[in-house]
Enzyme design. Structure first.
Site, PDB file in Angstrom:
ATOM      1  N   ARG A   1       0.821  -1.233   0.000  1.00  0.00           N
ATOM      2  CA  ARG A   1       0.000   0.000   0.000  1.00  0.00           C
ATOM      3  C   ARG A   1       0.850   1.276   0.000  1.00  0.00           C
ATOM      4  NH1 ARG A   1      -3.546  -2.872   3.510  1.00  0.00           N
ATOM      5  NH2 ARG A   1      -5.290  -3.671   2.326  1.00  0.00           N
TER       6      ARG A   1
ATOM      7  N   LYS B   1       2.164  11.184 -10.865  1.00  0.00           N
ATOM      8  CA  LYS B   1       1.238  10.316 -11.618  1.00  0.00           C
ATOM      9  C   LYS B   1       1.986   9.068 -12.017  1.00  0.00           C
ATOM     10  CE  LYS B   1      -2.253  12.910 -14.145  1.00  0.00           C
ATOM     11  NZ  LYS B   1      -2.706  13.179 -15.517  1.00  0.00           N
TER      12      LYS B   1
ATOM     13  N   GLU C   1       6.923  18.335 -24.654  1.00  0.00           N
ATOM     14  CA  GLU C   1       6.340  18.681 -23.344  1.00  0.00           C
ATOM     15  C   GLU C   1       6.827  20.069 -22.891  1.00  0.00           C
ATOM     16  OE1 GLU C   1       4.036  16.823 -22.059  1.00  0.00           O
ATOM     17  OE2 GLU C   1       4.433  14.714 -22.550  1.00  0.00           O
TER      18      GLU C   1
ATOM     19  N   LYS D   1       5.496  22.640 -14.458  1.00  0.00           N
ATOM     20  CA  LYS D   1       4.867  21.415 -13.952  1.00  0.00           C
ATOM     21  C   LYS D   1       4.715  21.484 -12.435  1.00  0.00           C
ATOM     22  CE  LYS D   1       3.630  16.969 -14.309  1.00  0.00           C
ATOM     23  NZ  LYS D   1       3.981  15.725 -14.945  1.00  0.00           N
TER      24      LYS D   1
ATOM     25  N   GLU E   1      -5.288  16.313  -9.522  1.00  0.00           N
ATOM     26  CA  GLU E   1      -5.997  16.618 -10.766  1.00  0.00           C
ATOM     27  C   GLU E   1      -7.511  16.679 -10.575  1.00  0.00           C
ATOM     28  OE1 GLU E   1      -4.187  15.155 -14.387  1.00  0.00           O
ATOM     29  OE2 GLU E   1      -6.169  14.840 -15.240  1.00  0.00           O
TER      30      GLU E   1
ATOM     31  N   ARG F   1      -5.022  21.131 -12.813  1.00  0.00           N
ATOM     32  CA  ARG F   1      -3.906  20.317 -13.320  1.00  0.00           C
ATOM     33  C   ARG F   1      -4.196  19.733 -14.704  1.00  0.00           C
ATOM     34  NH1 ARG F   1      -0.394  15.618 -10.185  1.00  0.00           N
ATOM     35  NH2 ARG F   1       0.641  14.894 -12.073  1.00  0.00           N
TER      36      ARG F   1
ATOM     37  N   ASN G   1      -2.725  18.349 -19.770  1.00  0.00           N
ATOM     38  CA  ASN G   1      -3.111  17.398 -20.819  1.00  0.00           C
ATOM     39  C   ASN G   1      -3.298  18.055 -22.179  1.00  0.00           C
ATOM     40  OD1 ASN G   1      -3.114  15.072 -19.239  1.00  0.00           O
ATOM     41  ND2 ASN G   1      -5.115  15.606 -18.378  1.00  0.00           N
TER      42      ASN G   1
ATOM     43  N   HIS H   1      -2.861  16.107 -25.352  1.00  0.00           N
ATOM     44  CA  HIS H   1      -2.818  14.690 -24.974  1.00  0.00           C
ATOM     45  C   HIS H   1      -4.088  13.923 -25.312  1.00  0.00           C
ATOM     46  CE1 HIS H   1       0.823  15.911 -23.048  1.00  0.00           C
ATOM     47  NE2 HIS H   1       1.051  14.715 -22.547  1.00  0.00           N
TER      48      HIS H   1
ATOM     49  N   HIS I   1      -2.687  10.821 -26.962  1.00  0.00           N
ATOM     50  CA  HIS I   1      -2.764   9.457 -26.420  1.00  0.00           C
ATOM     51  C   HIS I   1      -3.384   8.489 -27.425  1.00  0.00           C
ATOM     52  CE1 HIS I   1      -2.354  10.607 -21.900  1.00  0.00           C
ATOM     53  NE2 HIS I   1      -1.199  10.296 -22.435  1.00  0.00           N
TER      54      HIS I   1
ATOM     55  N   HIS J   1       5.763   9.192 -27.479  1.00  0.00           N
ATOM     56  CA  HIS J   1       4.808  10.021 -26.737  1.00  0.00           C
ATOM     57  C   HIS J   1       4.906  11.498 -27.177  1.00  0.00           C
ATOM     58  CE1 HIS J   1       2.274  11.205 -23.341  1.00  0.00           C
ATOM     59  NE2 HIS J   1       3.157  12.157 -23.089  1.00  0.00           N
TER      60      HIS J   1
HETATM   61  N1  LIG Z   1       3.546  10.009 -15.335  1.00  0.00           N
HETATM   62  C1  LIG Z   1       3.468  11.075 -16.081  1.00  0.00           C
HETATM   63  O1  LIG Z   1       3.095  12.141 -15.620  1.00  0.00           O
HETATM   64  C2  LIG Z   1       3.852  10.992 -17.533  1.00  0.00           C
HETATM   65  C3  LIG Z   1       3.930  12.159 -18.279  1.00  0.00           C
HETATM   66  C4  LIG Z   1       4.338  12.064 -19.601  1.00  0.00           C
HETATM   67  C5  LIG Z   1       4.651  10.817 -20.146  1.00  0.00           C
HETATM   68  N2  LIG Z   1       4.573   9.698 -19.396  1.00  0.00           N
HETATM   69  C6  LIG Z   1       4.912   8.374 -19.974  1.00  0.00           C
HETATM   70  O2  LIG Z   1       6.315   8.307 -20.211  1.00  0.00           O
HETATM   71  C7  LIG Z   1       6.553   7.353 -21.236  1.00  0.00           C
HETATM   72  C8  LIG Z   1       7.637   7.816 -22.191  1.00  0.00           C
HETATM   73  O3  LIG Z   1       8.802   8.148 -21.455  1.00  0.00           O
HETATM   74  P1  LIG Z   1      10.168   8.561 -22.161  1.00  0.00           P
HETATM   75  O4  LIG Z   1       9.899   9.430 -23.324  1.00  0.00           O
HETATM   76  O5  LIG Z   1      11.020   9.072 -21.065  1.00  0.00           O
HETATM   77  O6  LIG Z   1      10.710   7.225 -22.825  1.00  0.00           O
HETATM   78  P2  LIG Z   1      11.172   5.813 -22.218  1.00  0.00           P
HETATM   79  O7  LIG Z   1      11.211   5.823 -20.744  1.00  0.00           O
HETATM   80  O8  LIG Z   1      10.326   4.796 -22.874  1.00  0.00           O
HETATM   81  O9  LIG Z   1      12.672   5.719 -22.755  1.00  0.00           O
HETATM   82  C9  LIG Z   1      12.921   5.703 -24.137  1.00  0.00           C
HETATM   83  C10 LIG Z   1      14.050   4.730 -24.506  1.00  0.00           C
HETATM   84  O10 LIG Z   1      15.304   5.305 -24.136  1.00  0.00           O
HETATM   85  C11 LIG Z   1      16.037   4.422 -23.274  1.00  0.00           C
HETATM   86  N3  LIG Z   1      16.760   5.329 -22.374  1.00  0.00           N
HETATM   87  C12 LIG Z   1      16.278   6.009 -21.304  1.00  0.00           C
HETATM   88  N4  LIG Z   1      17.218   6.851 -20.847  1.00  0.00           N
HETATM   89  C13 LIG Z   1      18.314   6.717 -21.629  1.00  0.00           C
HETATM   90  C14 LIG Z   1      19.589   7.362 -21.661  1.00  0.00           C
HETATM   91  N5  LIG Z   1      19.901   8.344 -20.820  1.00  0.00           N
HETATM   92  N6  LIG Z   1      20.490   6.960 -22.602  1.00  0.00           N
HETATM   93  C15 LIG Z   1      20.151   5.997 -23.510  1.00  0.00           C
HETATM   94  N7  LIG Z   1      18.950   5.379 -23.539  1.00  0.00           N
HETATM   95  C16 LIG Z   1      18.041   5.740 -22.605  1.00  0.00           C
HETATM   96  C17 LIG Z   1      14.999   3.537 -22.665  1.00  0.00           C
HETATM   97  O11 LIG Z   1      15.553   2.290 -22.309  1.00  0.00           O
HETATM   98  C18 LIG Z   1      13.984   3.389 -23.803  1.00  0.00           C
HETATM   99  O12 LIG Z   1      14.378   2.417 -24.725  1.00  0.00           O
HETATM  100  C19 LIG Z   1       5.219   7.149 -21.928  1.00  0.00           C
HETATM  101  O13 LIG Z   1       4.759   5.850 -21.650  1.00  0.00           O
HETATM  102  C20 LIG Z   1       4.308   8.182 -21.307  1.00  0.00           C
HETATM  103  O14 LIG Z   1       2.979   7.752 -21.206  1.00  0.00           O
HETATM  104  C21 LIG Z   1       4.180   9.756 -18.101  1.00  0.00           C
HETATM  105 ZN   LIG Z   2       2.885  13.850 -21.899  1.00  0.00          ZN
END
Ligand SMILES: NC(=O)c1ccc[n+]([C@@H]2O[C@H](COP(=O)([O-])OP(=O)(O)OC[C@H]3O[C@@H](n4cnc5c(N)ncnc54)[C@H](O)[C@@H]3O)[C@@H](O)[C@H]2O)c1
Ligand SMILES: [Zn+2]
Length: 291
Positions: A37, A59, A101, A143, A153, A157, A161, A164, A168, A180
């Site tokens: 939890r 999130k 972003e 942010k 949210e 907040r 989006n 998005h 999405h 993304h």
């Molecule tokens: N929680 C939230 O508020 C929020 C907000 C926006 C996006 N997201 C989510 O985040 C995800 C995308 O995240 P992302 O764009 O960071 O991509 P990711 O985490 O998928 O990473 C992209 C690729 O780069 C590699 N990688 C990561 N860091 C590296 C580095 N420093 N050097 C070399 N390779 C590296 C990873 O292994 C992966 O293959 C989506 O699923 C999206 O929905 C969440």
């Molecule tokens: Zn986003």
């Protein structure tokens, strides 16, 4: 897993450290939110997107049945580390996509940040570390400010989006797959088109956003977007009310309002605008362009 193995391997009241981008952050954060939890967690963000956006705000989620973030939880990290030095090894496509972003942050809440991105677009493309650090810090500040006012949210907040609702749907359902940030870039073009028509955003708002996204190499070239399949994908959107989707729109750069209902016909128009932008060739470079 066998219970004894779980007991040995996983923290009871320790700290989950999530080293990686948004994917690892969402997954490890969701694990930390639900394990026993809730245990503490701390993202060490290694991608543009996670530094600019996902690491801050608490999130956490995982996808289910092709739908983004269908199960998740709010779970604030105890701290966030932005590993700017890690960006050097990030593949270029991922490095660029996360800038969407940053553009979003400027559009919805910080007109000065957007002007800075316009001014610095060449330096960003060239990978100047100081300009990158400034841009990412700008997005982080937006942010943090927005999340601090509305951590779960319940209202304001939702402006985060912007881009998005459509983004999405494209991320989940377009082949070849979009990152993304690339999907959000297209989503922002649609939202800007809608903003000019639904909330009286000044004429030229969409063109301004498109122009910046192009200069940052964020507009992917795609075929026509199929509105029927996009509409189908949107049925999972968590902000939907009945058959109407609700969009975040920008009445003026630096501000955003939430909850604008958009029916299928308007969405079709917005998709047409996005398709038109994707079909056009790259804009000529305009270094030092003034606004
Ligand atoms: N929680 C939230 O508020 C929020 C907000 C926006 C996006 N997201 C989510 O985040 C995800 C995308 O995240 P992302 O764009 O960071 O991509 P990711 O985490 O998928 O990473 C992209 C690729 O780069 C590699 N990688 C990561 N860091 C590296 C580095 N420093 N050097 C070399 N390779 C590296 C990873 O292994 C992966 O293959 C989506 O699923 C999206 O929905 C969440
Ligand atoms: Zn986003």
């Amino acid at each position: 897993l066998h219970r004894a193995a779980l007991d040995a391997a996983l923290p009871r009241d320790g700290l989950v450290i999530a080293i990686g981008g948004g994917t690892i952050g969402d997954l490890a954060g969701f694990f930390a939110a639900t394990w026993m939890r809730g245990v503490d967690w701390c993202p060490v963000a290694t991608t543009t997107l996670s530094i600019a956006d996902s690491a801050v705000g608490g999130k956490t989620a995982v996808d289910l049945a092709g739908a983004k973030n269908l199960i998740g939880a709010f779970h604030q990290p105890v701290g966030v580390y932005a590993a700017l030095e890690a960006l050097e090894t990030l593949p270029g496509r991922h490095r660029r996509a996360g800038l969407a972003e940053v553009v979003k942050s400027g559009v919805i809440a910080d007109a000065a940040l957007l002007r800075a991105l316009e001014r610095d677009s060449e330096a960003l493309r060239a990978g100047d570390p100081q300009v990158w650090a400034r841009a990412l810090e700008g997005a982080l500040r937006v942010k943090a400010r927005v999340v601090a006012r509305d951590p779960r949210e319940t209202g304001q907040r939702e402006i985060l989006n912007f881009g998005h609702t459509l983004g999405h749907a494209l991320e989940a359902g377009v082949r070849p797959t979009l990152l993304h940030g690339e999907a959000v870039a297209l989503g922002m073009i649609a939202a800007a088109w809608l903003s000019e028509r639904c909330v009286a955003a000044p004429a030229g708002t969409q063109e301004r956003i498109v122009s910046l996204l192009r200069r940052l190499d964020l507009v992917v070239k795609r075929q026509e977007l199929d509105s029927a399949s996009v509409w189908k994908n949107m049925r999972y959107d968590k902000k939907r009310r009945g058959s109407q989707l609700r969009f975040v729109l920008t009445p003026a750069i630096g501000s955003a309002t939430v909850g604008h209902p958009v029916g299928r016909k308007l969405l079709q128009g917005a998709l047409g605008a996005v398709s038109g932008v994707c079909a056009r060739g790259p804009e000529p470079r305009r270094s030092g362009a003034k606004r």
